[in-house]
Design a protein around this motif. Structure first.
Motif, PDB file in Angstrom:
ATOM      1  N   VAL A 121       0.820  -1.214   0.000  1.00 50.57           N
ATOM      2  CA  VAL A 121       0.000   0.000   0.000  1.00 50.57           C
ATOM      3  C   VAL A 121       0.856   1.267   0.000  1.00 50.57           C
ATOM      4  N   LEU A 122       1.961   1.260   0.752  1.00 45.61           N
ATOM      5  CA  LEU A 122       2.763   2.472   0.965  1.00 45.61           C
ATOM      6  C   LEU A 122       4.207   2.288   0.518  1.00 45.61           C
ATOM      7  N   GLY A 123       4.441   1.368  -0.405  1.00 45.28           N
ATOM      8  CA  GLY A 123       5.815   1.038  -0.776  1.00 45.28           C
ATOM      9  C   GLY A 123       6.637   2.206  -1.265  1.00 45.28           C
ATOM     10  N   ASP A 124       6.064   3.042  -2.126  1.00 46.88           N
ATOM     11  CA  ASP A 124       6.800   4.203  -2.639  1.00 46.88           C
ATOM     12  C   ASP A 124       7.201   5.140  -1.515  1.00 46.88           C
ATOM     13  N   HIS A 125       6.260   5.428  -0.624  1.00 44.76           N
ATOM     14  CA  HIS A 125       6.547   6.346   0.485  1.00 44.76           C
ATOM     15  C   HIS A 125       7.594   5.764   1.426  1.00 44.76           C
ATOM     16  N   LEU A 126       7.477   4.481   1.748  1.00 44.58           N
ATOM     17  CA  LEU A 126       8.452   3.858   2.641  1.00 44.58           C
ATOM     18  C   LEU A 126       9.858   3.945   2.068  1.00 44.58           C
ATOM     19  N   LEU A 127       9.991   3.733   0.757  1.00 44.40           N
ATOM     20  CA  LEU A 127      11.307   3.789   0.131  1.00 44.40           C
ATOM     21  C   LEU A 127      11.840   5.213   0.097  1.00 44.40           C
ATOM     22  N   ARG A 128      10.997   6.166  -0.310  1.00 50.25           N
ATOM     23  CA  ARG A 128      11.441   7.563  -0.404  1.00 50.25           C
ATOM     24  C   ARG A 128      11.858   8.126   0.946  1.00 50.25           C
ATOM     25  N   SER A 129      11.150   7.740   1.998  1.00 50.80           N
ATOM     26  CA  SER A 129      11.424   8.297   3.322  1.00 50.80           C
ATOM     27  C   SER A 129      12.506   7.526   4.072  1.00 50.80           C
ATOM     28  N   GLY A 130      13.076   6.491   3.446  1.00 47.70           N
ATOM     29  CA  GLY A 130      14.114   5.716   4.116  1.00 47.70           C
ATOM     30  C   GLY A 130      13.601   4.942   5.310  1.00 47.70           C
ATOM     31  N   ASN A 131      12.325   4.557   5.286  1.00 47.58           N
ATOM     32  CA  ASN A 131      11.723   3.851   6.413  1.00 47.58           C
ATOM     33  C   ASN A 131      12.304   2.437   6.520  1.00 47.58           C
ATOM     34  N   PRO A 132      12.685   1.997   7.731  1.00 52.06           N
ATOM     35  CA  PRO A 132      13.232   0.639   7.889  1.00 52.06           C
ATOM     36  C   PRO A 132      12.273  -0.458   7.473  1.00 52.06           C
ATOM     37  N   LEU A 133      10.988  -0.146   7.359  1.00 51.32           N
ATOM     38  CA  LEU A 133      10.018  -1.153   6.952  1.00 51.32           C
ATOM     39  C   LEU A 133       9.992  -1.361   5.437  1.00 51.32           C
ATOM     40  N   ALA A 134      10.671  -0.508   4.677  1.00 52.50           N
ATOM     41  CA  ALA A 134      10.725  -0.681   3.228  1.00 52.50           C
ATOM     42  C   ALA A 134      11.500  -1.946   2.898  1.00 52.50           C
ATOM     43  N   LEU A 135      10.889  -2.821   2.118  1.00 50.98           N
ATOM     44  CA  LEU A 135      11.496  -4.115   1.815  1.00 50.98           C
ATOM     45  C   LEU A 135      12.468  -4.004   0.639  1.00 50.98           C
ATOM     46  N   PRO A 136      13.688  -4.485   0.798  1.00 52.48           N
ATOM     47  CA  PRO A 136      14.561  -4.660  -0.365  1.00 52.48           C
ATOM     48  C   PRO A 136      14.157  -5.944  -1.078  1.00 52.48           C
ATOM     49  N   PHE A 137      14.580  -6.111  -2.317  1.00 58.77           N
ATOM     50  CA  PHE A 137      14.269  -7.353  -3.042  1.00 58.77           C
ATOM     51  C   PHE A 137      15.197  -8.442  -2.535  1.00 58.77           C
ATOM     52  N   ARG A 138      14.609  -9.557  -2.074  1.00 59.94           N
ATOM     53  CA  ARG A 138      15.406 -10.644  -1.521  1.00 59.94           C
ATOM     54  C   ARG A 138      14.888 -11.989  -2.020  1.00 59.94           C
ATOM     55  N   LEU A 139      15.786 -12.939  -2.114  1.00 58.48           N
ATOM     56  CA  LEU A 139      15.427 -14.332  -2.356  1.00 58.48           C
ATOM     57  C   LEU A 139      15.618 -15.081  -1.046  1.00 58.48           C
ATOM     58  N   ARG A 140      14.607 -15.861  -0.662  1.00 57.10           N
ATOM     59  CA  ARG A 140      14.650 -16.500   0.659  1.00 57.10           C
ATOM     60  C   ARG A 140      14.304 -17.988   0.569  1.00 57.10           C
ATOM     61  N   GLN A 141      14.659 -18.673   1.625  1.00 54.57           N
ATOM     62  CA  GLN A 141      14.257 -20.061   1.871  1.00 54.57           C
ATOM     63  C   GLN A 141      13.924 -20.172   3.346  1.00 54.57           C
ATOM     64  N   GLY A 142      12.764 -20.765   3.658  1.00 53.28           N
ATOM     65  CA  GLY A 142      12.385 -20.926   5.058  1.00 53.28           C
ATOM     66  C   GLY A 142      12.260 -19.623   5.804  1.00 53.28           C
ATOM     67  N   GLY A 143      11.916 -18.547   5.106  1.00 50.29           N
ATOM     68  CA  GLY A 143      11.771 -17.253   5.757  1.00 50.29           C
ATOM     69  C   GLY A 143      13.076 -16.542   6.022  1.00 50.29           C
ATOM     70  N   GLN A 144      14.205 -17.098   5.567  1.00 48.31           N
ATOM     71  CA  GLN A 144      15.514 -16.486   5.770  1.00 48.31           C
ATOM     72  C   GLN A 144      16.156 -16.152   4.422  1.00 48.31           C
ATOM     73  N   VAL A 145      16.953 -15.085   4.417  1.00 46.56           N
ATOM     74  CA  VAL A 145      17.634 -14.692   3.186  1.00 46.56           C
ATOM     75  C   VAL A 145      18.520 -15.843   2.707  1.00 46.56           C
ATOM     76  N   LEU A 146      18.418 -16.158   1.432  1.00 43.20           N
ATOM     77  CA  LEU A 146      19.139 -17.301   0.867  1.00 43.20           C
ATOM     78  C   LEU A 146      20.595 -16.944   0.594  1.00 43.20           C
ATOM     79  N   ASP A 147      21.491 -17.780   1.094  1.00 44.62           N
ATOM     80  CA  ASP A 147      22.913 -17.671   0.783  1.00 44.62           C
ATOM     81  C   ASP A 147      23.318 -18.963   0.068  1.00 44.62           C
ATOM     82  N   PRO A 148      23.436 -18.945  -1.262  1.00 45.99           N
ATOM     83  CA  PRO A 148      23.740 -20.184  -2.002  1.00 45.99           C
ATOM     84  C   PRO A 148      25.004 -20.880  -1.532  1.00 45.99           C
ATOM     85  N   ALA A 149      25.950 -20.115  -0.989  1.00 44.23           N
ATOM     86  CA  ALA A 149      27.213 -20.723  -0.560  1.00 44.23           C
ATOM     87  C   ALA A 149      27.009 -21.734   0.556  1.00 44.23           C
TER      88      ALA A 149
END
Length: 262
Positions: A121-149
């Protein structure tokens, strides 16, 4: 308020919620002041519709309205200034604890669902305002950020990517104990990977982010990746198509491994 990279954790969530509250308070105060000023200047009822139209047209139209003057203007500016000072002060008090009290537990479906909805709903505003709730694009497994290594040489040579839709999260593929990615992956001999992103941004923005994430995944996969399949739900399908369209221009090679897009 100072800007920080998006993080997850109780303090970051508190700071993000606080910023939204401050932004909302200041916006409502500005709206009330604009309408107040219009009421003072216009002789009703001949032009009463002017300030109603400004409200309906949104913040851009409200910014065109002149501020109130005199004691009235002083009151509104005092409210704006106090709100900003309180918000900045509380944000400054919480900021030092951001790293010390970072994520301490696996991802919470409830928390991720709420943050995903806010970003939708508020993605543009969250990103522009530097809000910590703004999501970066991530690939995950089991709810955790994926590290292929960390997968090691036993990793499958095939990946199944699932891309969620508007206002959702990657954990939305799980329901009543059923994980759709985990259910499909064994039949395909693939590793399930889930995208988690700010669905309130433009599709082309997320498409490019997905293309970059997939290229990094191919480059870092512990064994030569032979096949990639994508399942997109609703907006997730549009984001996947956008990623495919932008991959060639970005010089990405991952589409050569793409076998199906559903």
């Amino acid at each position: 308020m100072s800007r920080h990279s998006p993080t997850a954790g109780p303090v970051a969530d508190a700071r993000g919620g606080l910023r939204l509250l401050v932004d909302g308070t200041r916006h409502v105060t500005g709206l009330v002041e604009a309408l107040h000023g219009q009421i003072q200047r216009l002789a009703p009822p001949l032009r009463r519709r002017d300030w109603l139209d400004a409200d309906l047209r949104g913040p851009a139209a409200q910014d065109d309205l002149p501020p109130t003057r005199g004691i009235t203007g002083l009151v509104y500016r005092s409210i704006q200034g106090t709100t900003r000072l309180v918000g900045d002060g509380l944000d400054g008090l919480l900021a030092p604890f951001d790293q010390d009290l970072g994520p301490t537990s696996p991802a919470s479906p409830r928390r991720d669902a709420l943050v995903g909805a806010l970003n939708g709903v508020l993605g543009d505003h969250l990103l522009r305002s530097g809000n910590p709730l703004a999501l970066p694009f991530r690939l995950r497994q089991g709810g955790q950020v994926l590290d292929p290594a960390t997968l090691g040489p036993q990793a499958p040579a095939r990946v199944l990517l699932l891309v969620h839709g508007l206002c959702m999260s990657d954990l939305g593929w799980c329901r009543n104990g059923h994980d759709h990615g985990q259910a499909l992956a064994p039949a395909l001999g693939a590793a399930p990977v889930y995208a988690f992103y700010n669905s309130g941004l433009h599709i082309s923005h997320n498409g490019l982010a997905l293309s970059r994430a997939l290229q990094a995944l191919v480059d870092r996969w512990p064994v030569p990746l032979q096949r990639l399949d994508i399942v997109g739900h609703s907006m997730g399908g549009l984001v996947a198509r956008s990623a495919l369209a932008q991959a060639a221009a970005a010089g990405h090679s991952w589409p050569q491994r793409l076998q199906s897009l559903v």
